[in-house]
Design an enzyme around this catalytic site. Structure first.
Site, PDB file in Angstrom:
ATOM      1  N   ALA A   1      -1.101  23.997  44.699  1.00 35.25           N
ATOM      2  CA  ALA A   1      -0.429  24.143  43.405  1.00 35.25           C
ATOM      3  C   ALA A   1       1.032  24.523  43.625  1.00 35.25           C
ATOM      4  O   ALA A   1       1.350  25.310  44.527  1.00 35.25           O
ATOM      5  CB  ALA A   1      -1.124  25.217  42.580  1.00 35.25           C
TER       6      ALA A   1
ATOM      7  N   GLY B   1      -4.780  23.972  46.303  1.00 37.34           N
ATOM      8  CA  GLY B   1      -5.133  22.753  45.578  1.00 37.34           C
ATOM      9  C   GLY B   1      -5.181  21.529  46.470  1.00 37.34           C
ATOM     10  O   GLY B   1      -5.883  20.552  46.155  1.00 37.34           O
TER      11      GLY B   1
ATOM     12  N   GLU C   1      -5.241  31.575  48.279  1.00 36.04           N
ATOM     13  CA  GLU C   1      -5.037  32.207  46.978  1.00 36.04           C
ATOM     14  C   GLU C   1      -5.222  33.726  46.947  1.00 36.04           C
ATOM     15  O   GLU C   1      -4.468  34.411  46.247  1.00 36.04           O
ATOM     16  CB  GLU C   1      -5.914  31.545  45.911  1.00 36.04           C
ATOM     17  CG  GLU C   1      -5.400  30.204  45.431  1.00 36.04           C
ATOM     18  CD  GLU C   1      -5.831  29.027  46.290  1.00 36.04           C
ATOM     19  OE1 GLU C   1      -6.369  29.262  47.389  1.00 36.04           O
ATOM     20  OE2 GLU C   1      -5.641  27.880  45.869  1.00 36.04           O
TER      21      GLU C   1
HETATM   22  N1  COA Z   1       4.561  25.339  45.914  1.00 38.13           N
HETATM   23  C1  COA Z   1       5.889  25.112  45.803  1.00 38.13           C
HETATM   24  N2  COA Z   1       6.673  24.828  46.855  1.00 38.13           N
HETATM   25  C2  COA Z   1       6.097  24.756  48.059  1.00 38.13           C
HETATM   26  C3  COA Z   1       4.736  24.975  48.241  1.00 38.13           C
HETATM   27  C4  COA Z   1       3.949  25.275  47.098  1.00 38.13           C
HETATM   28  N3  COA Z   1       2.621  25.477  47.170  1.00 38.13           N
HETATM   29  N4  COA Z   1       4.438  24.836  49.552  1.00 38.13           N
HETATM   30  C5  COA Z   1       5.589  24.544  50.157  1.00 38.13           C
HETATM   31  N5  COA Z   1       6.594  24.485  49.263  1.00 38.13           N
HETATM   32  C6  COA Z   1       8.007  24.194  49.515  1.00 38.13           C
HETATM   33  C7  COA Z   1       8.717  25.366  50.126  1.00 38.13           C
HETATM   34  O1  COA Z   1       9.104  26.305  49.132  1.00 38.13           O
HETATM   35  C8  COA Z   1       9.861  24.700  50.794  1.00 38.13           C
HETATM   36  O2  COA Z   1      10.828  24.376  49.823  1.00 38.13           O
HETATM   37  P1  COA Z   1      12.392  24.614  50.123  1.00 38.13           P
HETATM   38  O3  COA Z   1      12.689  23.701  51.284  1.00 38.13           O
HETATM   39  O4  COA Z   1      13.037  24.214  48.863  1.00 38.13           O
HETATM   40  O5  COA Z   1      12.521  26.057  50.467  1.00 38.13           O
HETATM   41  C9  COA Z   1       9.276  23.387  51.269  1.00 38.13           C
HETATM   42  O6  COA Z   1       8.108  23.169  50.490  1.00 38.13           O
HETATM   43  C10 COA Z   1       8.850  23.408  52.737  1.00 38.13           C
HETATM   44  O7  COA Z   1       7.976  24.512  52.933  1.00 38.13           O
HETATM   45  P2  COA Z   1       8.249  25.704  53.964  1.00 38.13           P
HETATM   46  O8  COA Z   1       7.522  26.923  53.469  1.00 38.13           O
HETATM   47  O9  COA Z   1       9.693  25.861  54.208  1.00 38.13           O
HETATM   48  O10 COA Z   1       7.558  25.137  55.274  1.00 38.13           O
HETATM   49  P3  COA Z   1       6.912  25.984  56.451  1.00 38.13           P
HETATM   50  O11 COA Z   1       6.637  25.043  57.552  1.00 38.13           O
HETATM   51  O12 COA Z   1       7.718  27.190  56.755  1.00 38.13           O
HETATM   52  O13 COA Z   1       5.498  26.509  55.856  1.00 38.13           O
HETATM   53  C11 COA Z   1       3.437  26.298  54.632  1.00 38.13           C
HETATM   54  C12 COA Z   1       4.526  25.562  55.425  1.00 38.13           C
HETATM   55  C13 COA Z   1       2.486  25.242  54.069  1.00 38.13           C
HETATM   56  C14 COA Z   1       2.652  27.234  55.550  1.00 38.13           C
HETATM   57  C15 COA Z   1       4.095  27.119  53.498  1.00 38.13           C
HETATM   58  O14 COA Z   1       4.978  26.251  52.776  1.00 38.13           O
HETATM   59  C16 COA Z   1       3.129  27.693  52.510  1.00 38.13           C
HETATM   60  O15 COA Z   1       2.458  28.675  52.813  1.00 38.13           O
HETATM   61  N6  COA Z   1       3.060  27.145  51.287  1.00 38.13           N
HETATM   62  C17 COA Z   1       2.277  27.682  50.209  1.00 38.13           C
HETATM   63  C18 COA Z   1       0.811  27.322  50.401  1.00 38.13           C
HETATM   64  C19 COA Z   1      -0.035  27.973  49.342  1.00 38.13           C
HETATM   65  O16 COA Z   1      -0.096  29.185  49.230  1.00 38.13           O
HETATM   66  N7  COA Z   1      -0.720  27.165  48.526  1.00 38.13           N
HETATM   67  C20 COA Z   1      -1.597  27.613  47.505  1.00 38.13           C
HETATM   68  C21 COA Z   1      -0.874  27.792  46.223  1.00 38.13           C
HETATM   69  S1  COA Z   1      -1.948  28.450  44.988  1.00 38.13           S
END
Ligand code: COA
Length: 280
Positions: free
Chosen positions: A65, A110, A133
């Site tokens: 999400a 998601g 989550e």
């Molecule tokens: N929602 C919104 N934006 C997201 C996202 C999400 N779930 N997951 C990644 N992004 C965005 C980041 O904010 C970043 O944007 P930016 O470049 O504008 O800052 C971009 O995608 C790249 O992600 P980044 O976090 O920089 O990559 P990373 O390699 O450091 O980490 C993850 C990758 C997947 C581990 C990390 O992005 C993450 O934990 N995301 C959230 C996952 C999550 O909690 N999902 C469940 C949501 S309920």
């Protein structure tokens, strides 16, 4: 509008549905969810026989999400958004089109729930699953608490859900979350080949199998068997069955037509299967 978020690519009767938001790791905002729903409607309209669901880029299937949409959210908005996600994913899970998830990187929140809504899951070596989550003060709400235990069993699901930890591809294979792990370059071709194999089967059979599998498996066994009997009889009296048996007798590949006429006509009087060029 929808094509901006979700791309579709046809390979014969198989369609690849790809989330197109790689700069945000294919995070699922409302527009993406809506576009996914439209893509599923379009696939049914176009008579697609099998889907491959994947994410654009080489990092993520989907990071879940879009958290930008979940900051300071009210109960009512959260409920509505969860309803949207559940509806779209259930649309996928309920069929009638078999879907293969090609999990090409992060499948978190998601994203993992989207993979769980597909009927078969394949992963690349770099895939990582997880439902993070609880670290966010949220819970998986696009079907994760319901579908994960049905796939991996209650014990493993509880541990994955309560810890929010990552599940790497090899472990996903070991616990039955995916059925195969492929090298990155091989993932999409393998997913396509599998979807194409599925697409060669009778669309009536596929629809009825999904109905029995998902509509019957949570019922007491007697009622599940009743569902199986009913859809089994519908399949056995369909035009597809006549074509399948005739092809067996003639020692030739079967040529199945679109599912609709045959599947929805319980009298079995549906139009004979036409078969499309290049099939069978
Ligand atoms: N929602 C919104 N934006 C997201 C996202 C999400 N779930 N997951 C990644 N992004 C965005 C980041 O904010 C970043 O944007 P930016 O470049 O504008 O800052 C971009 O995608 C790249 O992600 P980044 O976090 O920089 O990559 P990373 O390699 O450091 O980490 C993850 C990758 C997947 C581990 C990390 O992005 C993450 O934990 N995301 C959230 C996952 C999550 O909690 N999902 C469940 C949501 S309920």
């Amino acid at each position: 509008m929808a094509a901006e978020w979700v791309g579709c690519e046809d390979h014969g009767v198989v369609r690849i549905v790809r989330i197109e938001r790689p700069d945000r790791l294919n995070a699922l905002n409302e527009a993406v969810l809506q576009a996914l729903g439209e893509a599923l409607d379009g696939a049914v309209r176009d008579g697609v026989r099998a889907l491959v669901v994947t994410g654009a880029g080489d990092r993520a299937f989907s990071a879940g999400a879009d958290l930008d949409e979940w900051e300071n959210i009210s109960f009512a908005d959260a409920y509505r958004r969860l309803e949207l996600g559940q509806r779209v994913f259930q649309r996928l899970a309920a069929g009638p089109i078999p879907a293969v998830a090609a999990v090409n990187g992060y499948a978190l929140g998601g994203g993992m729930e989207l993979a769980l809504a597909c009927h078969v899951r394949l992963a690349s070596r770099r895939a990582a699953f997880g439902l993070p989550e609880p670290r966010l003060g949220m819970i998986p709400g696009f079907g994760g608490t319901q579908r994960l235990p049905r796939v991996v069993g209650w014990g493993r699901a509880a541990e994955i859900l309560l810890t929010g930890r990552r599940v790497p591809a090899e472990e996903a294979l070991a616990i039955g979350l995916v059925t195969a792990v492929h090298e990155e370059d091989a993932l999409l071709p393998e997913a396509l080949a599998l979807a194409q194999h599925i697409a060669e089967q009778s669309p009536v059979s596929l629809r009825m199998i999904l109905t029995a599998l998902y509509g019957g498996s949570d019922l007491p066994v007697e009622r599940g068997l009743l569902v199986e009997r009913l859809v089994g009889a519908a399949a056995a009296s369909s035009a597809d069955q006549r074509e399948g048996v005739a092809a067996f007798r003639a020692r030739r590949p079967p040529r199945f037509g679109p599912a609709d006429g045959a599947a929805t006509d319980p009298s079995g009087q549906a139009q004979p299967s036409g078969g499309k060029e290049g099939e069978g």
